[in-house]
Write an enzyme that holds these catalytic residues in place. Structure first.
Site, PDB file in Angstrom:
ATOM      1  N   LYS A 191       0.822  -1.225   0.000  1.00 30.67           N
ATOM      2  CA  LYS A 191       0.000   0.000   0.000  1.00 30.67           C
ATOM      3  C   LYS A 191       0.845   1.259   0.000  1.00 30.67           C
ATOM      4  O   LYS A 191       0.434   2.272  -0.553  1.00 30.67           O
ATOM      5  CB  LYS A 191      -0.965  -0.004   1.194  1.00 30.67           C
TER       6      LYS A 191
ATOM      7  N   LYS B 205      -4.209  -8.533  -5.987  1.00 28.28           N
ATOM      8  CA  LYS B 205      -5.537  -8.906  -5.488  1.00 28.28           C
ATOM      9  C   LYS B 205      -6.583  -7.877  -5.945  1.00 28.28           C
ATOM     10  O   LYS B 205      -6.251  -6.708  -6.162  1.00 28.28           O
ATOM     11  CB  LYS B 205      -5.535  -9.065  -3.960  1.00 28.28           C
TER      12      LYS B 205
ATOM     13  N   LYS C   7     -11.008  -2.725  -3.674  1.00 27.91           N
ATOM     14  CA  LYS C   7     -12.034  -1.701  -3.930  1.00 27.91           C
ATOM     15  C   LYS C   7     -11.435  -0.332  -4.206  1.00 27.91           C
ATOM     16  O   LYS C   7     -12.081   0.524  -4.780  1.00 27.91           O
ATOM     17  CB  LYS C   7     -13.074  -1.646  -2.806  1.00 27.91           C
TER      18      LYS C   7
HETATM   19  N1  AQP Z   1      -9.228  -9.778  -3.272  1.00 25.39           N
HETATM   20  C1  AQP Z   1      -9.637 -10.303  -2.129  1.00 25.39           C
HETATM   21  N2  AQP Z   1      -9.839 -11.634  -2.033  1.00 25.39           N
HETATM   22  C2  AQP Z   1     -10.277 -12.181  -0.865  1.00 25.39           C
HETATM   23  N3  AQP Z   1     -10.559 -11.452   0.229  1.00 25.39           N
HETATM   24  C3  AQP Z   1     -10.384 -10.141   0.178  1.00 25.39           C
HETATM   25  N4  AQP Z   1     -10.569  -9.151   1.064  1.00 25.39           N
HETATM   26  C4  AQP Z   1     -10.229  -7.964   0.510  1.00 25.39           C
HETATM   27  N5  AQP Z   1      -9.830  -8.148  -0.764  1.00 25.39           N
HETATM   28  C5  AQP Z   1      -9.902  -9.487  -0.994  1.00 25.39           C
HETATM   29  C6  AQP Z   1     -11.081  -9.343   2.408  1.00 25.39           C
HETATM   30  O1  AQP Z   1     -12.108  -8.402   2.609  1.00 25.39           O
HETATM   31  C7  AQP Z   1     -12.149  -8.039   3.970  1.00 25.39           C
HETATM   32  C8  AQP Z   1     -12.290  -6.560   4.118  1.00 25.39           C
HETATM   33  O2  AQP Z   1     -11.150  -5.928   3.594  1.00 25.39           O
HETATM   34  P1  AQP Z   1     -10.820  -4.451   3.998  1.00 25.39           P
HETATM   35  O3  AQP Z   1     -11.839  -3.550   3.470  1.00 25.39           O
HETATM   36  O4  AQP Z   1     -10.634  -4.368   5.471  1.00 25.39           O
HETATM   37  O5  AQP Z   1      -9.429  -4.126   3.416  1.00 25.39           O
HETATM   38  P2  AQP Z   1      -8.572  -4.755   2.287  1.00 25.39           P
HETATM   39  O6  AQP Z   1      -8.194  -6.158   2.649  1.00 25.39           O
HETATM   40  O7  AQP Z   1      -7.438  -3.816   2.051  1.00 25.39           O
HETATM   41  O8  AQP Z   1      -9.593  -4.800   1.069  1.00 25.39           O
HETATM   42  P3  AQP Z   1      -9.574  -3.944  -0.236  1.00 25.39           P
HETATM   43  O9  AQP Z   1     -10.825  -4.228  -0.963  1.00 25.39           O
HETATM   44  O10 AQP Z   1      -8.295  -4.163  -0.962  1.00 25.39           O
HETATM   45  O11 AQP Z   1      -9.656  -2.479   0.342  1.00 25.39           O
HETATM   46  P4  AQP Z   1      -8.770  -1.235   0.021  1.00 25.39           P
HETATM   47  O12 AQP Z   1      -8.776  -1.118  -1.456  1.00 25.39           O
HETATM   48  O13 AQP Z   1      -9.416  -0.101   0.716  1.00 25.39           O
HETATM   49  O14 AQP Z   1      -7.405  -1.521   0.562  1.00 25.39           O
HETATM   50  C9  AQP Z   1     -10.876  -8.574   4.620  1.00 25.39           C
HETATM   51  O15 AQP Z   1     -11.226  -9.675   5.421  1.00 25.39           O
HETATM   52  C10 AQP Z   1     -10.042  -9.015   3.472  1.00 25.39           C
HETATM   53  O16 AQP Z   1      -9.293 -10.167   3.789  1.00 25.39           O
END
Ligand code: AQP
Length: 331
Positions: free
Chosen positions: A111, A194, A197
Site C-alpha cells: 500500500k 488482489k 475496492k
Molecule cells: N481480493 C480479495 N480476495 C479475498 N478477500 C479479500 N478481502 C479484501 N480483498 C480481498 C477481504 O475483505 C475483507 C475486508 O477488507 P478491507 O476492506 O478491510 O481491506 P482490504 O483487505 O485492504 O480490502 P480492499 O478491498 O483491498 O480495500 P482497500 O482497497 O481499501 O485496501 C478482509 O477480510 C479481506 O481479507
C-alpha cells in the site's frame, strides 16, 4: 461459543473479493457464533479520505452488509470510531509491538508503494489497530481473506507479548477462518494483484452494486491468455488469470475447480466468460437491488449503527478497562 470479529474499510464499494473472501463467511457464521462486524473507519483514514465521501461510503457499506445478509439482531454491526476502546487498546499495542515485526508486513509495502516516506504513520501501525479490534472483545475467531493472514499472526504475537510482559493470561489466541475457495480473488486486469475496492481501475474489479451489463462487460474484458481452458486443474499452473476466473466460478457455484473444468475445459474463454457472467449476475443482482433500497433509508442505517455501537461498547469497555489497569493506568 466462540466470539467472532471482523471488519471492512469504507474505502469504496465492496468488491467480489470482499464478498467471497470475507462477507459471505460473515453471514454463514451468524447462526453458530456470537458475531461482531465493524465498518473500520479508523483504518480507512490511514489513506486520506474526503470527509463527505467517507460518511457516504460508511453508510453504503452498512447497506451492502445488510443486503448481503448480515442480520443486525443476530450480529453486532457498528462503526469502529463509535467505540473508543479500539483506539485506546491500539495505543497500548503500539507500545507492545516491535518495529521489526511491523517491518515484515507485506500489506504496508504494497500500500505504501515506492514512496514509503510519504505514507502515514497510521498505515504503518494499521496491524496494531487490527489486533486491538479483535482483542478488545476477546474474540477468538476472525473470518478474513487470505491477504490478512499475516496480520492475524501479528495479533497473536502482540497478545503473547502483552501476556508475557504483564505476567498475565489475559488475551486469548485467535484463529483465522479462511474459506479455501476464492480466499484471494485477484484483479481482472492483473492476475498477480488482489482485487481491491480502491484500485484506480474500475475494470479490475466487480463491485457488489454493478448492474448486469457492467458485470458482463468487465468479465468479457477480463485478461486471459491465448490458450484454451484446461480440462484438469494441473493445466492452470502458471496461468494466474485463468485460475482466478475458474476459482471465482467455483466459489459462486459452490463446486470445486475440477468440476468447473470438467464442464468448461477444452474450449476457449468466450463461452466460459458468458457462463461466469451469468452466475455473477444471478448471485449479485439481488444484493445490488437491496443495497439501493437501503441506501435511500439513512435513518434506518443510522439506527442500526447506534444500536450496534451501544452493544459493542458494553462488551468492549470492561475488557479494555482491565487491560488499562494491568498496564498501570490510574483511570
Ligand atoms: N481480493 C480479495 N480476495 C479475498 N478477500 C479479500 N478481502 C479484501 N480483498 C480481498 C477481504 O475483505 C475483507 C475486508 O477488507 P478491507 O476492506 O478491510 O481491506 P482490504 O483487505 O485492504 O480490502 P480492499 O478491498 O483491498 O480495500 P482497500 O482497497 O481499501 O485496501 C478482509 O477480510 C479481506 O481479507
Amino acid at each position: 461459543m466462540h466470539r467472532v470479529l471482523s471488519g471492512i474499510q469504507p474505502t469504496g464499494i465492496p468488491t467480489l473479493g470482499n464478498y467471497l473472501g470475507a462477507i459471505r463467511n460473515w453471514v454463514a457464521l451468524q447462526d453458530s457464533h456470537e458475531c461482531l462486524y465493524c465498518v473500520v473507519d479508523l483504518h480507512a483514514i490511514t489513506s486520506f479520505q474526503d470527509p463527505a465521501q467517507l460518511r457516504a461510503m460508511s453508510l453504503e457499506m452498512v447497506a451492502t452488509l445488510l443486503a448481503c445478509g448480515i442480520d443486525p439482531e443476530k450480529s453486532v454491526l457498528f462503526a469502529q470510531s463509535a467505540v473508543s476502546a479500539h483506539a485506546r487498546l491500539a495505543w497500548i499495542f503500539n507500545c507492545v509491538a516491535r518495529l521489526g515485526w511491523l517491518n515484515r508486513m507485506t500489506q504496508f509495502k504494497d500500500k505504501a508503494g515506492k514512496d514509503r516516506e510519504a505514507a502515514s504513520a497510521g498505515l504503518y501501525v494499521y496491524p496494531n489497530l487490527m489486533a486491538a479490534d479483535i482483542h478488545t472483545y476477546h474474540a477468538t475467531r476472525v473470518p478474513v481473506g487470505d491477504d490478512q493472514r499475516q496480520h492475524l499472526e501479528l495479533a497473536n504475537d502482540i497478545a503473547e507479548k502483552f501476556n508475557h510482559d504483564y505476567g498475565v493470561d489475559f488475551f486469548p489466541r485467535i484463529e483465522p477462518l479462511i474459506l479455501p475457495e476464492a480466499a484471494r480473488v485477484m484483479s481482472l486486469r492483473d492476475g498477480s494483484r488482489k482485487m481491491s475496492k480502491s484500485d484506480p481501475s474500475d475494470q479490475s474489479r466487480i463491485n457488489l452494486t454493478d448492474d448486469a451489463e457492467t458485470i458482463a462487460l468487465k468479465v468479457r474484458r477480463a485478461k486471459t491468455d491465448p490458450e484454451k481452458l484446461p480440462s484438469e486443474t494441473e493445466g492452470l499452473a502458471g496461468r494466474s488469470e485463468a485460475r482466478n476466473l475458474v476459482d471465482i466460478y467455483a466459489a459462486l457455484a459452490g463446486i470445486d475447480a475440477a468440476s468447473v473444468l470438467r464442464a468448461h475445459g477444452g474450449r476457449g474463454f468466450g463461452p466460459f466468460k458468458e457462463a461466469l457472467a451469468e452466475v455473477l449476475v444471478t448471485r449479485l443482482a439481488p444484493i445490488a437491488r437491496e443495497t439501493r433500497r437501503l441506501v435511500a433509508d439513512e435513518g434506518y442505517l443510522l439506527g442500526v449503527l447506534r444500536q450496534g455501537a451501544a452493544r459493542a461498547n458494553a462488551l468492549a469497555e470492561p475488557i479494555v478497562k482491565e487491560a488499562e489497569r494491568l498496564v498501570g493506568f490510574l483511570s
